[in-house]
Design a protein around this motif. Structure first.
Motif, PDB file in Angstrom:
ATOM      1  N   GLY A  57       0.790  -1.220   0.000  1.00 19.20           N
ATOM      2  CA  GLY A  57       0.000   0.000   0.000  1.00 19.20           C
ATOM      3  C   GLY A  57       0.824   1.272   0.000  1.00 19.20           C
ATOM      4  N   ASN A  58       2.138   1.153  -0.202  1.00 21.41           N
ATOM      5  CA  ASN A  58       2.985   2.342  -0.291  1.00 21.41           C
ATOM      6  C   ASN A  58       2.927   2.905  -1.699  1.00 21.41           C
ATOM      7  N   VAL A  59       3.014   4.204  -1.809  1.00 23.30           N
ATOM      8  CA  VAL A  59       2.946   4.848  -3.120  1.00 23.30           C
ATOM      9  C   VAL A  59       4.261   4.625  -3.871  1.00 23.30           C
ATOM     10  N   ILE A  60       4.154   4.106  -5.091  1.00 24.63           N
ATOM     11  CA  ILE A  60       5.324   3.920  -5.944  1.00 24.63           C
ATOM     12  C   ILE A  60       5.486   5.120  -6.859  1.00 24.63           C
ATOM     13  N   SER A  61       4.370   5.567  -7.403  1.00 25.66           N
ATOM     14  CA  SER A  61       4.450   6.689  -8.330  1.00 25.66           C
ATOM     15  C   SER A  61       3.121   7.414  -8.407  1.00 25.66           C
ATOM     16  N   LYS A  62       3.199   8.648  -8.847  1.00 27.12           N
ATOM     17  CA  LYS A  62       2.015   9.458  -9.108  1.00 27.12           C
ATOM     18  C   LYS A  62       2.165  10.132 -10.468  1.00 27.12           C
ATOM     19  N   GLN A  63       1.047  10.275 -11.143  1.00 26.66           N
ATOM     20  CA  GLN A  63       1.055  11.022 -12.406  1.00 26.66           C
ATOM     21  C   GLN A  63      -0.146  11.950 -12.423  1.00 26.66           C
ATOM     22  N   PHE A  64       0.077  13.158 -12.898  1.00 30.29           N
ATOM     23  CA  PHE A  64      -0.983  14.150 -12.992  1.00 30.29           C
ATOM     24  C   PHE A  64      -1.057  14.658 -14.423  1.00 30.29           C
ATOM     25  N   PHE A  65      -2.262  14.745 -14.933  1.00 36.11           N
ATOM     26  CA  PHE A  65      -2.492  15.146 -16.320  1.00 36.11           C
ATOM     27  C   PHE A  65      -3.189  16.501 -16.298  1.00 36.11           C
ATOM     28  N   LEU A  66      -2.467  17.518 -16.730  1.00 37.12           N
ATOM     29  CA  LEU A  66      -2.886  18.900 -16.496  1.00 37.12           C
ATOM     30  C   LEU A  66      -2.958  19.703 -17.788  1.00 37.12           C
TER      31      LEU A  66
END
Lengths: 135, 240
Positions: free
Chosen positions: B166-175
């Motif tokens: 449940g640890n965050v590996i990656s995040k992506q934001f589309f802006l």
């Protein structure tokens, strides 16, 4: 009474769940802009001056300290390419792609993809390290 | 007169049919990638890219830090200047799930997750965002983490990948969505990777996006025209 307590508990839990996942998508754009300020300045200079390369900058006294330009064009380990491309194409890390092979037994297919996914995760995370340039 | 009316009706109907099912097969854009690595080192890459959905190739024309060309195909990557062909280790096509292909297929809203073994297991809604949770079914879910996908106003906003703990590996934001032929495309993508308590960040910016262009045919329809010196080259250090 038990049902009322359970309802209250579930409501509180749901609220907590909302709050936790919501926070995962917080993005401090102002802080990001500050962190990338130097790169943005360089980006604007490069876009304004067509055909300028990193060597041109270095030859003209640009301070390369703190920069590791990606000279991956001259590197070739397969391991790094996979991670690089996944990140480059904006594919999410840990994203497992389905094999278009309906004849493959489902368990075998799933096991294969778990193995693939593990390598994707590892290579995508480590690719920025391996791609440090030589300037 | 009756025949003319029938013919006109047929033309109108066919026109509506083709208009509603317009196929987008080519994508091109200028791009710049700014990156801060785990070690804090900064990197910048700029250039142009040309994606042909029919040929399944992405032609990258780099300008900075050095002029170079890279063509990504299903099974390998070509680098004509260095005369190198690098086969892809994985037997999967990352092209299918590239942002360009998903955009042309108008499948960006769920980042193609609905076309994978991932199953939608939960949906949450708050004031301005809908968050969906995607998991692999069965016992495999214990081995593989979840993916959380968020949408704002029906458009993809963020993707968060978790490991099995449940640890965050990656995040992506589309802006910064822009409308290209009435199709929304995120012209700025922020990617954050996490490793050992440290972060690596990357911002990709797209400019001058054009779809279904008839120019640059040699890039859209690239065919290798060199004899490779190596298919798995050793590291070649670049002299200062």
């Amino acid at each position: 009474m038990k049902k009322v307590l359970l309802f209250i508990f579930m409501s509180l839990f749901t609220v907590t769940l909302f709050a936790g996942n919501d926070e995962l998508f917080n993005l401090d754009e102002a802080a990001l802009e500050v962190q990338f300020q130097e790169l943005t300045t360089l980006e604007n200079f490069v876009l304004t001056n067509n055909n300028v390369t990193a060597i041109d900058l270095s030859d003209n006294g640009f301070d390369m300290a703190g920069f590791a330009f990606n000279t991956n064009m001259n590197s070739g380990m397969e391991f790094m390419w996979e991670g690089f491309l996944w990140g480059f194409l904006c594919c999410p890390v840990g994203f497992f792609v389905i094999a278009i092979d309906d004849d493959e037994p489902k368990d075998n297919k799933m096991s294969f993809w778990i193995g693939v996914g593990a390598s994707v995760v590892l290579s995508a995370i480590t690719s920025p390290i391996y791609y440090s340039g030589y300037y | 007169m009756h025949l003319k009316g029938l013919l006109l009706s047929a033309i109108l109907i066919l026109g509506c049919f083709f208009a509603s099912g317009q196929i987008y097969s080519r994508f091109q854009a200028d791009f710049s990638i700014k990156e801060i690595g785990f070690d804090g080192k900064q990197n910048l890459m700029t250039g142009s890219l040309y994606y042909n959905k029919v040929e399944r190739t992405i032609y990258y024309d780099f300008e900075f830090p050095e002029e170079s060309v890279m063509i990504v195909a299903d099974t390998c990557t070509y680098r004509p200047k260095e005369k190198v062909i690098t086969p892809h280790k994985m037997e999967v096509s990352m092209i299918d799930f590239s942002i360009y292909n998903l955009f042309l297929n108008q499948d960006l809203d769920f980042y193609g997750l609905n076309e994978t073994p991932y199953e939608l297991t939960e949906v949450e809604e708050n004031t301005d965002m809908v968050i969906s949770t995607w998991e692999l079914p069965g016992k495999q879910v214990k081995e593989v983490g979840k993916i959380l996908l968020s949408q704002k106003k029906g458009r993809l906003y963020g993707l968060v990948s978790l490991d099995k703990e449940g640890n965050v590996i990656s995040k992506q934001f589309f802006l910064d969505y822009d409308y290209i032929e009435n199709l929304p495309f995120p012209t700025r993508v922020v990617q954050i990777s996490y490793l050992g308590g440290q972060e690596s960040k990357k911002i990709t910016t797209y400019r001058n996006v054009i779809i279904n262009s008839n120019d640059h045919k040699e890039k859209y329809n690239y065919t290798p025209d060199f004899i490779p010196v190596s298919s798995s080259p050793a590291l070649v250090p670049v002299g200062k």
